[in-house]
Design a protein around this motif. Structure first.
Motif, short mmCIF file in Angstrom:
data_model
loop_
_atom_site.label_atom_id
_atom_site.label_comp_id
_atom_site.label_asym_id
_atom_site.label_seq_id
_atom_site.Cartn_x
_atom_site.Cartn_y
_atom_site.Cartn_z
N ARG A 1 -111.26 6.75 18.90
CA ARG A 1 -110.95 7.60 17.75
C ARG A 1 -111.87 8.82 17.73
O ARG A 1 -111.43 9.95 17.47
N GLY A 2 -113.15 8.59 18.01
CA GLY A 2 -114.08 9.71 18.09
C GLY A 2 -113.71 10.68 19.19
O GLY A 2 -113.76 11.91 19.02
N LYS A 3 -113.33 10.14 20.33
CA LYS A 3 -112.93 10.95 21.48
C LYS A 3 -111.70 11.80 21.15
O LYS A 3 -111.58 12.96 21.56
N TYR A 4 -110.79 11.21 20.39
CA TYR A 4 -109.56 11.93 20.01
C TYR A 4 -109.91 13.16 19.16
O TYR A 4 -109.34 14.25 19.35
N VAL A 5 -110.87 13.00 18.24
CA VAL A 5 -111.29 14.12 17.41
C VAL A 5 -111.90 15.23 18.26
O VAL A 5 -111.60 16.41 18.09
N VAL A 6 -112.76 14.85 19.22
CA VAL A 6 -113.42 15.83 20.09
C VAL A 6 -112.40 16.58 20.93
O VAL A 6 -112.51 17.79 21.14
N GLU A 7 -111.39 15.88 21.41
CA GLU A 7 -110.41 16.50 22.30
C GLU A 7 -109.39 17.36 21.56
O GLU A 7 -109.01 18.43 22.04
N TYR A 8 -108.94 16.90 20.41
CA TYR A 8 -107.82 17.58 19.74
C TYR A 8 -108.22 18.39 18.51
O TYR A 8 -107.45 19.23 18.05
N TYR A 9 -109.41 18.16 17.98
CA TYR A 9 -109.86 18.91 16.80
C TYR A 9 -111.24 19.48 17.07
O TYR A 9 -112.16 19.38 16.25
#
Length: 248
Positions: A197-205
């Motif tokens: 979930r943290g990685k998703y934020v870094v990649e997409y936001y």
């Protein structure tokens, strides 16, 4: 002879009485322009439910007239303002399907974004200031896509600037949503799910103010999992981008 005379008198009186009454316009004889003007005045006065009724009547009686598209556009707005979001979205999708090259599509996509955004709102929680980032956000994600279509395909649109602002707000909400889920996973020991979930934020936001927190979640999760290299690499990224961070 007397009966005949009385009949003539009665008929004369009836005709006189009819002649004395003011004539009312027959709705069936109203022109499309007259009907639309009445509906538009009601809409402009904020009587949205009544405006919906009048606009529906115009659309039903004159479905292919020169005012048809404008009536459909006004109906979309009236549905939205009256809170009938399912009907607003259905009307929007129908308009896009039937008018793929219409010059007003920028407005239609803008309204679809607003309607989808409003579909995820909860007025009770809004009133009491409760953070709603933990709710289902499928309509909010769709709203982001709607505004993105507008900004990408109609950059010169007068709605483009506002759409960009809405997209920034939505990204902030979606990033917080991901981090709330990550926190849920962390508290239950699901560290890999939290890290993702943290990685998703870094990649997409990546332009979100929540990236620092997302990196912290990743570092902590990798530490719990014993993934030392991933932990070290992520920590370096965290310190490089946020040198004042002193959590670890």
């Amino acid at each position: 002879m007397k009966a005949k005379f009385l009949l003539i008198v009665v008929v004369s009186l009836a005709l006189s009485a009819c002649a004395g009454k003011p004539t009312q316009p027959d709705p069936g004889t109203q022109t499309a322009q007259a009907m639309y003007q009445q509906a538009k005045e009601v809409l402009d006065n904020g009587l949205y439910n009544r405006a919906v009724e009048l606009l529906q009547a115009v659309e039903s009686r004159y479905p292919f007239g020169p005012l048809a598209r404008q009536v459909q556009l006004d109906l979309i707005y009236a549905y939205y303002k009256s809170g009938n979001l399912p009907q607003a979205l259905a009307s929007i999708d129908r308009f896009i399907r039937l008018n793929p090259n219409q010059p007003d599509l920028d407005y239609v996509y803008y309204m679809r974004g607003l309607a989808n955004l409003k579909a995820d709102e909860n007025s009770f929680q809004e009133f009491f200031g409760i953070d709603r980032a933990d709710r289902d956000l499928s309509s909010t994600r769709q709203a982001f896509d709607d505004f993105k279509i507008l900004v990408t395909n109609y950059p010169a649109s007068k709605y483009s600037t506002e759409a960009k602002k809405r997209m920034v707000q939505i990204k902030d909400t979606l990033a917080r949503h991901e981090l709330m889920i990550a926190d849920y996973y962390m508290r239950r020991g699901a560290y890999l799910a939290a890290a993702n979930r943290g990685k998703y934020v870094v990649e997409y936001y990546r332009d979100s103010p929540h990236v620092e927190q997302a990196l912290e979640v990743m570092v902590e999760s990798y530490d719990k999992l014993g993934l030392d290299k991933l932990k070290t690499d992520t920590f370096k990224v965290l310190k490089h981008n946020f040198p004042a961070n002193n959590r670890f």
